[in-house]
Write a protein that holds these residues in place. Sequence first.
Motif, mmCIF file in Angstrom:
data_model
loop_
_atom_site.group_PDB
_atom_site.id
_atom_site.type_symbol
_atom_site.label_atom_id
_atom_site.label_comp_id
_atom_site.label_asym_id
_atom_site.label_seq_id
_atom_site.Cartn_x
_atom_site.Cartn_y
_atom_site.Cartn_z
ATOM 1 N N THR A 25 1.005 -1.292 0.006
ATOM 2 C CA THR A 25 -0.039 0.197 -0.083
ATOM 3 C C THR A 25 0.820 1.205 0.101
ATOM 4 O OG1 THR A 25 -0.239 0.175 2.355
ATOM 5 C CG2 THR A 25 -1.748 -1.274 1.156
ATOM 6 N N VAL A 26 2.090 0.951 0.376
ATOM 7 C CA VAL A 26 3.134 2.346 0.298
ATOM 8 C C VAL A 26 4.027 2.278 -0.347
ATOM 9 C CG1 VAL A 26 2.359 3.049 2.708
ATOM 10 C CG2 VAL A 26 4.169 1.572 2.307
ATOM 11 N N MET A 27 4.456 0.954 -1.278
ATOM 12 C CA MET A 27 5.737 1.023 -1.966
ATOM 13 C C MET A 27 5.291 -0.179 -3.091
ATOM 14 S SD MET A 27 8.292 -0.845 0.507
ATOM 15 C CE MET A 27 7.684 0.103 1.854
ATOM 16 N N ASP A 28 6.273 -0.122 -4.105
ATOM 17 C CA ASP A 28 5.825 -1.121 -5.148
ATOM 18 C C ASP A 28 6.395 -2.577 -4.893
ATOM 19 O OD1 ASP A 28 8.704 -1.367 -6.871
ATOM 20 O OD2 ASP A 28 8.461 0.660 -6.247
ATOM 21 N N PRO A 29 6.044 -3.608 -5.393
ATOM 22 C CA PRO A 29 6.690 -4.779 -5.057
ATOM 23 C C PRO A 29 8.299 -5.041 -5.131
ATOM 24 C CG PRO A 29 4.716 -5.141 -6.380
ATOM 25 C CD PRO A 29 5.356 -3.629 -6.635
ATOM 26 N N VAL A 30 8.867 -4.378 -6.179
ATOM 27 C CA VAL A 30 10.355 -4.582 -5.956
ATOM 28 C C VAL A 30 10.919 -3.969 -4.943
ATOM 29 C CG1 VAL A 30 12.307 -4.325 -7.598
ATOM 30 C CG2 VAL A 30 10.459 -4.956 -8.559
ATOM 31 N N THR A 31 10.447 -2.455 -4.760
ATOM 32 C CA THR A 31 11.132 -1.768 -3.397
ATOM 33 C C THR A 31 10.763 -2.581 -2.111
ATOM 34 O OG1 THR A 31 10.461 0.242 -4.756
ATOM 35 C CG2 THR A 31 10.826 0.306 -2.208
ATOM 36 N N ALA A 32 9.534 -3.229 -2.014
ATOM 37 C CA ALA A 32 9.528 -4.001 -0.860
ATOM 38 C C ALA A 32 10.264 -5.041 -0.582
ATOM 39 C CB ALA A 32 7.984 -4.320 -1.104
ATOM 40 N N GLY A 33 10.436 -5.650 -1.828
ATOM 41 C CA GLY A 33 11.550 -6.877 -1.942
ATOM 42 C C GLY A 33 12.912 -6.542 -1.551
ATOM 43 N N ALA A 66 19.342 -12.793 -0.132
ATOM 44 C CA ALA A 66 19.578 -11.376 0.113
ATOM 45 C C ALA A 66 20.311 -10.756 -0.792
ATOM 46 C CB ALA A 66 20.105 -11.204 1.497
ATOM 47 N N ALA A 67 21.626 -10.923 -1.200
ATOM 48 C CA ALA A 67 22.427 -10.229 -2.183
ATOM 49 C C ALA A 67 21.746 -10.052 -3.734
ATOM 50 C CB ALA A 67 23.765 -10.933 -2.299
ATOM 51 N N PRO A 68 20.931 -11.058 -4.067
ATOM 52 C CA PRO A 68 20.323 -10.948 -5.529
ATOM 53 C C PRO A 68 19.245 -9.925 -5.474
ATOM 54 C CG PRO A 68 20.614 -13.372 -5.047
ATOM 55 C CD PRO A 68 21.241 -12.578 -3.902
ATOM 56 N N TRP A 69 18.372 -10.019 -4.355
ATOM 57 C CA TRP A 69 17.655 -9.186 -4.131
ATOM 58 C C TRP A 69 17.987 -7.621 -4.081
ATOM 59 C CZ3 TRP A 69 12.511 -7.714 -5.279
ATOM 60 C CH2 TRP A 69 11.804 -8.645 -5.299
ATOM 61 N N LEU A 70 18.945 -7.325 -3.458
ATOM 62 C CA LEU A 70 19.559 -6.149 -3.387
ATOM 63 C C LEU A 70 20.117 -5.608 -4.669
ATOM 64 C CD1 LEU A 70 21.300 -6.494 -0.073
ATOM 65 C CD2 LEU A 70 19.289 -5.037 -0.577
ATOM 66 N N ALA A 104 16.802 -4.787 -6.721
ATOM 67 C CA ALA A 104 15.833 -3.704 -6.212
ATOM 68 C C ALA A 104 16.603 -2.562 -6.137
ATOM 69 C CB ALA A 104 15.374 -4.141 -4.963
ATOM 70 N N LYS A 105 18.219 -2.675 -5.834
ATOM 71 C CA LYS A 105 19.132 -1.302 -5.673
ATOM 72 C C LYS A 105 18.263 -0.392 -4.728
ATOM 73 C CE LYS A 105 21.398 -1.882 -10.047
ATOM 74 N NZ LYS A 105 20.759 -2.980 -10.578
ATOM 75 N N PRO A 106 18.156 -0.416 -3.464
ATOM 76 C CA PRO A 106 17.630 0.330 -2.528
ATOM 77 C C PRO A 106 18.156 1.664 -2.524
ATOM 78 C CG PRO A 106 17.985 -1.968 -1.533
ATOM 79 C CD PRO A 106 18.569 -2.029 -2.665
#
Length: 253
Positions: free
Chosen positions: A39-47, A184-188, A191-193
């Motif tokens: 509700t406050v961010m897109d799925p990739v950002t959430a990931g 963790a590393a692949p998702w970062l 997503a590139k937070p």
Amino acid sequence: MELNLVTVLVAFAGVFLICFMKGAFGGGFAIVGIPLLSTVMDPVTAGGLLAPLFVAMDLFSLRYWKPSTWSKPDLRLLVPGLVVGIGAGYLLFRVLDHRAIAILMAAITLVFVGLWFARGGEVVVRPRSSPKAIAAGVTSGITTMVAHSGGPPLAMYLLPLGLSKQVYAGTTSLFFTVGNLLKAAPWLLLAKPTGTVWSLMAICLLAIPSGVWLGWRLHARLDQRQLYTACYGLLVITAIKLLWDGVSGYLGS
């Protein structure tokens, strides 16, 4: 994503709910907290937000789910498949149709739960199976990588084994500790937070101790049958969420 009070409160609540589920059931039901985050961010950002938080949650959870609660024979079969599945999920992340995967996983999960209800809610204990364990590990690895929904394949393998509630939760907890460390590393990378996401991540870390502890307290209050019934109920919720994600994705495209 804008870092405001609403975003912080909603993200904190979502992370707290996920931690509660990890404390109560050992993991695998993280998807129940993701609708709040969406509700406050897109799925990739959430990931990207959740990837490091999952690791912190799991490591804290192991304070309660000690080696005596791990089914080592099952983990020896499950974890190699998990590693392969996460690797495949990362490579296929951009080409897999996430909507189709969500719908297929939802359908399989609902059939599995439906058969359990048809038996009157009784667990029919089945022997350990190496092919089933490897398949569950691979499938869980792929679905946890692409949709944070690795719980159903693992549950469909572990629940029919009739493990004690502590061993079920402990085995699940260690399984997802390994999986979340690996992804963790692949998702970062995917997503590139941003700095905002890292700040929100630091705030959400505060939800972990109380969330896991409260979940663990609930686990202690549930007897064997209640815990298994709760797990099957959560599988229904997970399946409905996956089905909604898949169908709404097609309708909105």
